[in-house]
Design an enzyme around this catalytic site. Sequence first.
Site, PDB file in Angstrom:
ATOM      1  N   ASN A   1      43.442  37.001  51.888  1.00 50.37           N
ATOM      2  CA  ASN A   1      44.185  38.260  51.889  1.00 50.37           C
ATOM      3  C   ASN A   1      44.220  38.737  53.339  1.00 50.37           C
ATOM      4  OD1 ASN A   1      45.217  40.807  51.636  1.00 50.37           O
ATOM      5  ND2 ASN A   1      43.503  41.649  50.448  1.00 50.37           N
TER       6      ASN A   1
ATOM      7  N   LYS B   1      45.710  41.180  54.538  1.00 55.88           N
ATOM      8  CA  LYS B   1      45.848  42.648  54.646  1.00 55.88           C
ATOM      9  C   LYS B   1      46.925  42.976  55.690  1.00 55.88           C
ATOM     10  CE  LYS B   1      41.184  43.084  52.915  1.00 55.88           C
ATOM     11  NZ  LYS B   1      39.951  43.826  52.830  1.00 55.88           N
TER      12      LYS B   1
ATOM     13  N   HIS C   1      44.323  46.187  44.391  1.00 59.43           N
ATOM     14  CA  HIS C   1      43.256  46.065  45.400  1.00 59.43           C
ATOM     15  C   HIS C   1      42.630  47.443  45.634  1.00 59.43           C
ATOM     16  CE1 HIS C   1      41.186  45.341  49.164  1.00 59.43           C
ATOM     17  NE2 HIS C   1      41.256  44.060  48.882  1.00 59.43           N
TER      18      HIS C   1
ATOM     19  N   GLU D   1      41.751  48.921  48.199  1.00 58.19           N
ATOM     20  CA  GLU D   1      42.340  49.693  49.305  1.00 58.19           C
ATOM     21  C   GLU D   1      43.596  50.425  48.827  1.00 58.19           C
ATOM     22  OE1 GLU D   1      42.457  46.445  52.074  1.00 58.19           O
ATOM     23  OE2 GLU D   1      40.268  46.514  52.194  1.00 58.19           O
TER      24      GLU D   1
ATOM     25  N   GLU E   1      35.745  42.455  43.207  1.00 59.32           N
ATOM     26  CA  GLU E   1      35.523  42.846  44.587  1.00 59.32           C
ATOM     27  C   GLU E   1      34.757  44.166  44.630  1.00 59.32           C
ATOM     28  OE1 GLU E   1      38.510  40.850  47.437  1.00 59.32           O
ATOM     29  OE2 GLU E   1      39.324  42.770  46.869  1.00 59.32           O
TER      30      GLU E   1
ATOM     31  N   GLY F   1      34.710  44.175  53.729  1.00 62.34           N
ATOM     32  CA  GLY F   1      34.800  44.452  55.162  1.00 62.34           C
ATOM     33  C   GLY F   1      33.521  44.991  55.771  1.00 62.34           C
TER      34      GLY F   1
ATOM     35  N   SER G   1      33.325  40.225  51.826  1.00 63.92           N
ATOM     36  CA  SER G   1      32.525  39.594  52.886  1.00 63.92           C
ATOM     37  C   SER G   1      32.148  38.147  52.571  1.00 63.92           C
ATOM     38  CB  SER G   1      31.274  40.426  53.192  1.00 63.92           C
ATOM     39  OG  SER G   1      31.638  41.722  53.644  1.00 63.92           O
TER      40      SER G   1
HETATM   41  P1  13P Z   1      36.561  40.983  53.366  1.00 61.43           P
HETATM   42  O1  13P Z   1      36.461  39.500  53.079  1.00 61.43           O
HETATM   43  O2  13P Z   1      37.055  41.284  54.743  1.00 61.43           O
HETATM   44  O3  13P Z   1      35.300  41.701  52.998  1.00 61.43           O
HETATM   45  O4  13P Z   1      37.711  41.549  52.394  1.00 61.43           O
HETATM   46  C1  13P Z   1      37.660  41.234  51.051  1.00 61.43           C
HETATM   47  C2  13P Z   1      38.907  41.689  50.410  1.00 61.43           C
HETATM   48  O5  13P Z   1      39.149  42.872  50.276  1.00 61.43           O
HETATM   49  C3  13P Z   1      39.853  40.661  49.950  1.00 61.43           C
HETATM   50  O6  13P Z   1      40.845  41.203  49.158  1.00 61.43           O
END
Ligand code: 13P
Length: 256
Positions: free
Chosen positions: A13, A15, A99, A101, A171, A177, A217
């Site tokens: 992803n 982002k 997601h 976010e 997740e 992150g 992560s």
């Molecule tokens: P990270 O791998 O940067 O923690 O992000 C995970 C994520 O949100 C994937 O959709």
Amino acid sequence: MNRRYRKTIIAGNWKMNMTATEARGLFDELKPMISKAKWCEVVLCVPFVDIPLMRRLLKDSRVTVGAQNMHHEPSGAYTGEVSAAMLKDLGVKYVILGHSERRAYCGETDSLVNKKVLLALQTGLRPIVCVGESLEQREKNLTLDYVALQVKSALAGVPVEKLRQIVFAYEPIWAIGTGRTATAEQAAEVNTAIRTIIRKMYGARAARSITIQYGGSMNAKNAEELLAQFDVDGGLIGGAALKASEFAAIIQAANQ
Ligand code: 13P
């Protein structure tokens, strides 16, 4: 992983990262490293504007292209939005939905996520549905209840014959992150709980064939242990998907 009944899927992803120019650079680095992905499916969920380029670059590879979102209505006066049909027309196979976010910054609710899931399925896109608890919920011991609620509402109205098109990604918000990964036991516990809910809703055969990823992560160091869990069928990878060698190492871990 359990390759007998279900597909292992490693999805990056990106982002809101990677201009088209940067994406081309990452692809050039990745290309020689990912050709050997035999046992798992690899997906790159890229920004909308990178989709045509990535489709072209990945044409002859086994890597498929995904999107990170879509609108919940099929078409219409929604300035600035992108529809499921537009993604399908570009050859997109997967779309990340719900997601954390988007839930946090764009106010996406469980019922909106459900609308998107139904529309994606109707359009022939495979949703990667994200679920996961906050740190506060984990500390209050609410993780399994909360995730169960998210899973059930995402699946409302989904018939059993469409269920196999769906991928879940557990997740935990506190792991995204942050560099703080869930332990393999924590990931396994929630992924198993998700499969149990699906078993109760759709039966054992449907439950065992659904892919449930872990995300948060995940990196080259911890991937092998996470993927060794019976109910962890792949990863949804943010930061580590932006570095060719890290992402390739995770694919390698899934290929063993
Ligand atoms: P990270 O791998 O940067 O923690 O992000 C995970 C994520 O949100 C994937 O959709």
